[in-house]
Design a protein around this motif. Structure first.
Motif, PDB file in Angstrom:
ATOM      1  N   ASP A   1      -0.888  17.288  11.360  1.00  0.00           N
ATOM      2  CA  ASP A   1      -1.546  16.051  11.792  1.00  0.00           C
ATOM      3  C   ASP A   1      -1.580  15.017  10.679  1.00  0.00           C
ATOM      4  O   ASP A   1      -1.434  13.815  10.916  1.00  0.00           O
ATOM      5  CB  ASP A   1      -2.980  16.339  12.248  1.00  0.00           C
ATOM      6  N   LEU A   2      -1.782  15.482   9.443  1.00  0.00           N
ATOM      7  CA  LEU A   2      -1.925  14.565   8.318  1.00  0.00           C
ATOM      8  C   LEU A   2      -0.679  13.727   8.100  1.00  0.00           C
ATOM      9  O   LEU A   2      -0.748  12.515   7.911  1.00  0.00           O
ATOM     10  CB  LEU A   2      -2.255  15.344   7.045  1.00  0.00           C
ATOM     11  N   GLU A   3       0.476  14.387   8.128  1.00  0.00           N
ATOM     12  CA  GLU A   3       1.724  13.658   7.911  1.00  0.00           C
ATOM     13  C   GLU A   3       1.971  12.656   9.025  1.00  0.00           C
ATOM     14  O   GLU A   3       2.407  11.531   8.775  1.00  0.00           O
ATOM     15  CB  GLU A   3       2.884  14.646   7.804  1.00  0.00           C
ATOM     16  N   HIS A   4       1.672  13.055  10.266  1.00  0.00           N
ATOM     17  CA  HIS A   4       1.859  12.128  11.381  1.00  0.00           C
ATOM     18  C   HIS A   4       0.950  10.912  11.239  1.00  0.00           C
ATOM     19  O   HIS A   4       1.402   9.766  11.386  1.00  0.00           O
ATOM     20  CB  HIS A   4       1.568  12.841  12.703  1.00  0.00           C
ATOM     21  N   ILE A   5      -0.327  11.134  10.955  1.00  0.00           N
ATOM     22  CA  ILE A   5      -1.273  10.027  10.821  1.00  0.00           C
ATOM     23  C   ILE A   5      -0.892   9.120   9.654  1.00  0.00           C
ATOM     24  O   ILE A   5      -0.998   7.895   9.728  1.00  0.00           O
ATOM     25  CB  ILE A   5      -2.707  10.568  10.638  1.00  0.00           C
ATOM     26  N   ALA A   6      -0.408   9.729   8.561  1.00  0.00           N
ATOM     27  CA  ALA A   6      -0.073   8.951   7.365  1.00  0.00           C
ATOM     28  C   ALA A   6       1.108   8.018   7.588  1.00  0.00           C
ATOM     29  O   ALA A   6       1.113   6.876   7.116  1.00  0.00           O
ATOM     30  CB  ALA A   6       0.219   9.890   6.198  1.00  0.00           C
ATOM     31  N   PHE A   7       2.130   8.483   8.337  1.00  0.00           N
ATOM     32  CA  PHE A   7       3.386   7.735   8.393  1.00  0.00           C
ATOM     33  C   PHE A   7       3.760   7.192   9.773  1.00  0.00           C
ATOM     34  O   PHE A   7       4.633   6.325   9.860  1.00  0.00           O
ATOM     35  CB  PHE A   7       4.531   8.630   7.902  1.00  0.00           C
ATOM     36  N   ASN A   8       3.118   7.653  10.837  1.00  0.00           N
ATOM     37  CA  ASN A   8       3.575   7.268  12.178  1.00  0.00           C
ATOM     38  C   ASN A   8       2.520   6.606  13.044  1.00  0.00           C
ATOM     39  O   ASN A   8       2.746   6.408  14.242  1.00  0.00           O
ATOM     40  CB  ASN A   8       4.121   8.502  12.908  1.00  0.00           C
ATOM     41  N   VAL A   9       1.369   6.271  12.475  1.00  0.00           N
ATOM     42  CA  VAL A   9       0.303   5.609  13.232  1.00  0.00           C
ATOM     43  C   VAL A   9      -0.153   4.371  12.469  1.00  0.00           C
ATOM     44  O   VAL A   9      -0.358   4.432  11.247  1.00  0.00           O
ATOM     45  CB  VAL A   9      -0.910   6.548  13.430  1.00  0.00           C
TER      46      VAL A   9
END
Length: 287
Positions: free
Chosen positions: A122-130
């Motif tokens: 979740d962290l990587e998605h929130i950091a780079f894709n939201v």
């Protein structure tokens, strides 16, 4: 060690010690990051401070215990790291808008206010894709023709609904038609197992609601003010994006939700459900 790995280690430590009197200092010491750098890193990626995340995770765990156990409120409070029932009651009411006893009596999970556990991916998605800060926009009402179905977190039916829509009605719409997916929140139900089911309508704008082909459902999306977020990448991560919006951005922004439906607008043609190039705009109604 990469910053995301540092945060994953921090989350593992927090989850293992939610009932202990931990703070940012403890998390920093565990990860080997300085107090200052942990503050900057955690806030930049997750959208909130370490202490706020810990506090809201404790309340979320407590809310689940209230619904799915017969433990006393005091025991739940102490297990979740609160010093007394009074402190717990005050924090719980401030966050959920009702006392723990009232929450238990209602027997319904408040998904929007709950701070669900962040998983490593979740962290990587929130950091780079939201997009962490939304665009605030006013939109006019839109008339849609589409298909309605029921979906759930544990059984996502939206991809198959889109497949049916495109297969049966693609020729009715122009090749440049924009895709909409509308979460019909008034029909949302919560199960005792923690699942969430709701109806969804997928479709495209139409000029008139009276000349639709058989099988298509007419719907008018009300206009108004919206906070508009951008989600990029696989649609299987959309749930994580909504967790960020409702669980992190909304409480921090102090925005007030309006009683209209949120919806998604697909900014480009969707090649596949897991295409990393997917991009969708999420419209959250606010006052």
């Amino acid at each position: 060690m990469k910053p995301i790995s540092i945060l994953e280690k921090a989350l593992e430590y927090i989850e293992a010690h939610l009932s202990d009197p931990i703070s940012l200092s403890d998390v920093s010491r565990e990860t080997g990051y300085s107090y200052y750098h942990m503050t900057r890193l955690f806030t930049a990626v997750s959208g909130e401070s370490v202490n706020r995340y810990i506090h809201r995770r404790r309340l979320s765990v407590a809310s689940e215990k209230l619904l799915h156990s017969d433990q006393r409120v005091l025991d739940i409070a102490l297990e979740c790291g609160f010093q007394s029932a009074e402190v717990f009651n005050r924090a719980f009411k401030g966050h959920f808008g009702c006392t723990p006893i009232e929450y238990r009596r209602r027997g319904i999970s408040r998904f929007v206010e709950a701070k669900v556990k962040l998983l490593p991916g979740d962290l990587e998605h929130i950091a780079f894709n939201v997009s962490h800060t939304p665009e605030i926009a006013e939109r006019e009402a839109v008339q849609l023709g589409g298909l309605r179905g029921t979906t759930a977190l544990s059984n996502n039916q939206i991809p198959s609904l889109w497949e049916q829509f495109l297969r049966e009605y693609h020729s009715f719409f122009s090749t440049s038609a924009i895709g909409y997916s509308v979460c019909e929140t008034l029909s949302t139900t919560y199960t005792q197992e923690g699942d969430i089911a709701f109806t969804v309508l997928v479709g495209s704008p139409v000029s008139a609601l009276t000349s639709l082909p058989p099988g298509l459902i007419a719907k008018t999306l009300n206009g108004g003010k919206f906070a508009v977020f951008t989600h990029r990448g696989a649609f299987r991560n959309l749930y994580t994006t909504y967790l960020y919006i409702y669980g992190t951005w909304l409480p921090s922004a102090k925005a007030e939700l309006d009683e209209r439906e949120d919806f998604e607008v697909y900014a480009r043609e969707v090649i596949s459900y897991d295409d990393p190039q997917n991009e969708v705009k999420l419209f959250i109604p606010i006052k």
